[in-house]
Design a protein around this motif. Structure first.
Motif, PDB file in Angstrom:
ATOM      1  N   ARG A 129       0.875  -1.209   0.032  1.00 38.28           N
ATOM      2  CA  ARG A 129       0.100  -0.102  -0.140  1.00 38.28           C
ATOM      3  C   ARG A 129       0.952   1.297   0.021  1.00 38.28           C
ATOM      4  O   ARG A 129       1.778   1.278   0.872  1.00 38.28           O
ATOM      5  N   ALA A 130       0.653   2.157  -0.742  1.00 40.85           N
ATOM      6  CA  ALA A 130       1.283   3.550  -0.881  1.00 40.85           C
ATOM      7  C   ALA A 130       0.973   4.212   0.567  1.00 40.85           C
ATOM      8  O   ALA A 130      -0.295   4.107   0.887  1.00 40.85           O
ATOM      9  N   ASP A 131       1.903   4.930   1.148  1.00 39.81           N
ATOM     10  CA  ASP A 131       1.466   5.849   2.090  1.00 39.81           C
ATOM     11  C   ASP A 131       1.139   7.291   1.673  1.00 39.81           C
ATOM     12  O   ASP A 131       1.001   7.514   0.494  1.00 39.81           O
ATOM     13  N   ALA A 132       0.709   8.055   2.654  1.00 35.83           N
ATOM     14  CA  ALA A 132       0.128   9.253   2.260  1.00 35.83           C
ATOM     15  C   ALA A 132       1.065  10.105   1.351  1.00 35.83           C
ATOM     16  O   ALA A 132       0.563  10.679   0.325  1.00 35.83           O
ATOM     17  N   ASP A 133       2.246  10.141   1.473  1.00 36.73           N
ATOM     18  CA  ASP A 133       3.378  10.774   0.537  1.00 36.73           C
ATOM     19  C   ASP A 133       3.305  10.057  -0.849  1.00 36.73           C
ATOM     20  O   ASP A 133       3.327  10.962  -2.031  1.00 36.73           O
ATOM     21  N   GLY A 134       3.278   8.838  -0.833  1.00 33.14           N
ATOM     22  CA  GLY A 134       3.369   8.071  -2.014  1.00 33.14           C
ATOM     23  C   GLY A 134       2.037   8.376  -2.931  1.00 33.14           C
ATOM     24  O   GLY A 134       2.150   8.634  -4.263  1.00 33.14           O
ATOM     25  N   VAL A 135       0.833   8.368  -2.213  1.00 36.54           N
ATOM     26  CA  VAL A 135      -0.344   8.842  -2.880  1.00 36.54           C
ATOM     27  C   VAL A 135      -0.317  10.045  -3.619  1.00 36.54           C
ATOM     28  O   VAL A 135      -0.554  10.368  -4.645  1.00 36.54           O
ATOM     29  N   ARG A 136       0.230  11.144  -2.764  1.00 36.99           N
ATOM     30  CA  ARG A 136       0.346  12.408  -3.341  1.00 36.99           C
ATOM     31  C   ARG A 136       1.342  12.496  -4.510  1.00 36.99           C
ATOM     32  O   ARG A 136       0.989  13.378  -5.526  1.00 36.99           O
ATOM     33  N   GLU A 137       2.356  12.107  -4.261  1.00 36.60           N
ATOM     34  CA  GLU A 137       3.463  12.067  -5.232  1.00 36.60           C
ATOM     35  C   GLU A 137       2.697  11.361  -6.723  1.00 36.60           C
ATOM     36  O   GLU A 137       3.197  11.751  -7.878  1.00 36.60           O
ATOM     37  N   ALA A 138       2.217  10.145  -6.391  1.00 32.13           N
ATOM     38  CA  ALA A 138       1.647   9.596  -7.695  1.00 32.13           C
ATOM     39  C   ALA A 138       0.413  10.262  -8.406  1.00 32.13           C
ATOM     40  O   ALA A 138       0.553  10.187  -9.811  1.00 32.13           O
ATOM     41  N   THR A 139      -0.098  11.051  -7.600  1.00 33.57           N
ATOM     42  CA  THR A 139      -1.736  11.276  -8.340  1.00 33.57           C
ATOM     43  C   THR A 139      -1.759  12.974  -8.188  1.00 33.57           C
ATOM     44  O   THR A 139      -2.410  13.459  -8.783  1.00 33.57           O
ATOM     45  N   GLY A 140      -0.922  13.489  -7.301  1.00 33.44           N
ATOM     46  CA  GLY A 140      -1.073  14.823  -7.042  1.00 33.44           C
ATOM     47  C   GLY A 140      -2.200  15.344  -5.882  1.00 33.44           C
ATOM     48  O   GLY A 140      -2.467  16.451  -5.749  1.00 33.44           O
ATOM     49  N   TYR A 141      -2.794  14.319  -5.420  1.00 30.31           N
ATOM     50  CA  TYR A 141      -4.199  14.357  -4.540  1.00 30.31           C
ATOM     51  C   TYR A 141      -3.628  13.753  -3.118  1.00 30.31           C
ATOM     52  O   TYR A 141      -3.021  12.842  -3.175  1.00 30.31           O
ATOM     53  N   ALA A 142      -4.397  14.030  -2.203  1.00 30.02           N
ATOM     54  CA  ALA A 142      -4.405  13.368  -0.909  1.00 30.02           C
ATOM     55  C   ALA A 142      -5.254  12.341  -0.761  1.00 30.02           C
ATOM     56  O   ALA A 142      -6.324  12.392  -1.305  1.00 30.02           O
ATOM     57  N   ILE A 143      -4.921  11.435   0.065  1.00 34.35           N
ATOM     58  CA  ILE A 143      -5.932  10.334   0.672  1.00 34.35           C
ATOM     59  C   ILE A 143      -7.075  11.122   0.991  1.00 34.35           C
ATOM     60  O   ILE A 143      -7.336  12.073   1.823  1.00 34.35           O
ATOM     61  N   GLY A 144      -8.209  10.247   0.662  1.00 38.75           N
ATOM     62  CA  GLY A 144      -9.437  11.067   0.899  1.00 38.75           C
ATOM     63  C   GLY A 144     -10.262  11.989   0.018  1.00 38.75           C
ATOM     64  O   GLY A 144     -11.206  12.294  -0.061  1.00 38.75           O
ATOM     65  N   GLY A 145      -9.279  12.193  -1.046  1.00 40.85           N
ATOM     66  CA  GLY A 145     -10.013  13.115  -2.171  1.00 40.85           C
ATOM     67  C   GLY A 145      -9.249  12.791  -3.431  1.00 40.85           C
ATOM     68  O   GLY A 145      -9.742  13.563  -4.480  1.00 40.85           O
ATOM     69  N   THR A 146      -8.772  11.516  -3.710  1.00 44.41           N
ATOM     70  CA  THR A 146      -8.207  11.245  -4.721  1.00 44.41           C
ATOM     71  C   THR A 146      -9.029  10.776  -5.858  1.00 44.41           C
ATOM     72  O   THR A 146      -9.823   9.955  -5.740  1.00 44.41           O
ATOM     73  N   PRO A 147      -9.180  11.701  -7.070  1.00 42.02           N
ATOM     74  CA  PRO A 147     -10.049  11.211  -7.976  1.00 42.02           C
ATOM     75  C   PRO A 147      -9.663   9.928  -8.698  1.00 42.02           C
ATOM     76  O   PRO A 147      -8.364   9.688  -8.710  1.00 42.02           O
ATOM     77  N   PRO A 148     -10.433   9.394  -9.677  1.00 45.62           N
ATOM     78  CA  PRO A 148     -10.107   8.220 -10.239  1.00 45.62           C
ATOM     79  C   PRO A 148      -9.333   8.617 -11.708  1.00 45.62           C
ATOM     80  O   PRO A 148      -8.850   7.617 -12.321  1.00 45.62           O
TER      81      PRO A 148
END
Length: 139
Positions: free
Chosen positions: A67-86
């Motif tokens: 599982r990606a951590d919060a920083d990894g999610v933001r780095e990959a998508t540009g968005y924070a966990i809980g608001g990441t669009p598809p």
């Protein structure tokens, strides 16, 4: 696509909160979950009623899943966990869609913040995300 984005100040960070806010079934909520497959980010678009089976996801994507951590999610998508669009991320991600989502006439996804969502059809979800429909959820 030009979806109507709805804002709910009480928040739509979790699938349960989003379903309650928009008045839909939990299963109609698209959870945009970022995992790493052999260190590369991938997106699992999962029904709000389901959970990802990381072993099945790894078999599907032919790699080791973490599982990606919060920083990894933001780095990959540009968005924070809980608001990441598809879709609409910083860079294209390999994506898979839970087949349960395609059984609905419409689904709801995060619109980039933890308090915004938008409605779309499953066909729009698959097309816009470039995702493959595949079974990777826990039984």
């Amino acid at each position: 696509m030009a979806p109507e984005i709805l804002r709910f100040p009480e928040g739509t960070r979790t699938a349960e909160q989003a379903a309650a806010a928009v008045g839909c079934e939990l299963g109609q909520i698209v959870k945009s979950l970022v995992f790493l497959c052999d260190g590369q980010p991938v997106l699992a678009l999962t029904s709000g009623a389901n959970r990802v089976d990381t072993k099945r996801l790894g078999e599907l994507l032919c790699g080791k899943i973490t599982r990606a951590d919060a920083d990894g999610v933001r780095e990959a998508t540009g968005y924070a966990i809980g608001g990441t669009p598809p879709f609409g991320h910083e860079r294209p991600l390999r994506a898979v869609v839970d087949p349960a989502l395609v059984s609905y006439d419409s689904v709801w996804a995060a619109a980039g913040t933890p308090d915004t969502v938008f409605e779309l059809t499953p066909d729009e979800l698959v097309r816009a995300s470039g995702a493959e429909v595949a079974d990777f959820v826990a039984r």
